[in-house]
Design an enzyme around this catalytic site. Structure first.
Site, short mmCIF file in Angstrom:
data_model
loop_
_atom_site.label_atom_id
_atom_site.label_comp_id
_atom_site.label_asym_id
_atom_site.label_seq_id
_atom_site.Cartn_x
_atom_site.Cartn_y
_atom_site.Cartn_z
N SER A 47 0.84 -1.20 0.00
CA SER A 47 0.00 0.00 0.00
C SER A 47 0.87 1.26 0.00
O SER A 47 1.69 1.44 -0.90
CB SER A 47 -0.96 -0.05 1.19
OG SER A 47 -1.91 0.99 1.11
N HIS A 70 -7.89 0.82 -1.68
CA HIS A 70 -7.77 -0.33 -2.56
C HIS A 70 -9.11 -0.92 -2.97
O HIS A 70 -9.32 -2.14 -2.93
CB HIS A 70 -6.89 -1.40 -1.89
CG HIS A 70 -5.58 -0.86 -1.44
ND1 HIS A 70 -4.66 -0.32 -2.33
CD2 HIS A 70 -5.04 -0.69 -0.21
CE1 HIS A 70 -3.61 0.11 -1.66
NE2 HIS A 70 -3.82 -0.08 -0.37
#
Length: 328
Positions: free
Chosen positions: A85, A194
């Site tokens: 991430s 996401h």
């Protein structure tokens, strides 16, 4: 491929994470550079400060680059890098796709876009003990148009992260518990990362990163959105933008690194979340954290794994053992 450096993402931040970085000249220099680029960024790591999506992501970038430079200063460099991430930004610096300044400005912009898109009422939760297909079914049965929830991160076969509205996450927790989940835990992330809810943020980041020069990579970089090794900077920058709105395929990436012959995983600060995932996936492979091992020993293990040797390092201390440039 012998050594992979791992860079943790948002949710792993903790109070004191920047103050607890190794006492090393490269760390001091990195903090000073961060202050010149983003004043106030080098030591903002109180619990209150890290509640901000922006501050947390910037702090993770500073920590990852500082750790990489400290290891490089001891002659230890990776054969591949992987960032989870927001950790993909310091990984991109280590690979050579971004300079430190470009990464800090980009990750601050990313955090601001994410914060402004969902200032409240959304977040993420880890589902432990269910298979990916079970979590997917729970997502499909609990999400609605008004209260969406999505599969966001696949960390392992039985550790999956979902993202969505608070109400949807509450319903999913109950559904997952009935399906036999060992635990459903809200993460310290205040936005639904996401997943398609951040599609417009991904577009804005693609526009921002389009101005970054494309450079040859020093080492390949694992793509979050693809779970594959990326070997040119255009692909890395595309993944940095696209990954905001797509599922992170961490399980696939860590499996691939093992298949390619990685013999040592080194997690940069903070914490040990990625180290634990790598250790579970590859129980016969050595896995360390910089926080637990220290710079000197982590560097020694890295050099040995790569065949760079302590004697070679002793003749050129502070240089890059493979003649690659240190992260900028």
């Amino acid at each position: 491929m012998s050594v992979a450096f791992l860079y943790p993402g948002q949710g792993t931040q903790r109070p004191g994470m920047l103050h607890d970085l190794p006492d090393h000249p490269a760390v001091t220099a990195t903090r000073a550079e961060a202050e010149r680029i983003l004043p106030g960024s080098s030591l903002r790591d109180t619990a209150e400060a890290l509640e901000s999506t922006v501050t947390a992501q910037v702090a993770l970038c500073v920590a990852g680059v500082a750790a990489t430079r400290a290891l490089a200063g001891e002659g230890a460099v990776p054969d591949a890098v992987a960032g989870h991430s927001a950790g993909a930004f310091p990984a991109a610096v280590a690979a050579g796709a971004l300079t430190f300044a470009e990464a800090l400005v980009a990750v601050r912009h990313r955090g601001e876009l994410m914060r402004d898109a969902y200032p409240r009422g959304y977040g993420m939760a880890a589902v432990l003990g269910l298979s990916v297909s079970q979590v997917r079914r729970a997502v499909e049965s609990t999400g609605t148009g008004d209260d969406p929830v999505y599969l966001a991160v696949v960390d392992t076969d039985h550790q999956v992260v979902v993202a969505g509205s608070d109400r949807a996450l509450e319903r999913l927790a109950a559904t997952a518990a009935r399906a036999g989940a060992r635990r459903v835990r809200r993460l310290d992330v205040a936005v639904p990362s996401h997943c398609p809810l951040l599609g417009h943020v991904a577009d804005a980041m693609a526009d921002h990163l389009a101005a970054i020069p494309r450079r040859p990579l020093g080492v390949p970089c694992l793509g979050d959105a693809t779970g594959r090794l990326l070997r040119d900077s255009a692909a890395v920058l595309d993944d940095l933008a696209r990954g905001i709105a797509t599922t992170v395929r961490w399980r696939d990436g860590i499996a691939l690194l093992g298949e390619l012959g990685t013999t040592l995983f080194v997690q940069t600060p903070p914490g040990d979340v990625l180290a634990r995932i790598a250790r579970a996936a590859h129980p016969r492979t050595r896995v360390i954290t910089l926080a637990g091992t220290g710079v000197a020993d982590a560097a020694l293990l890295t050099r040995r794994a790569r065949g760079d040797g302590a004697d070679r390092h002793a003749t050129a201390r502070g240089t890059d053992a493979s003649a690659r440039p240190a992260p900028r």
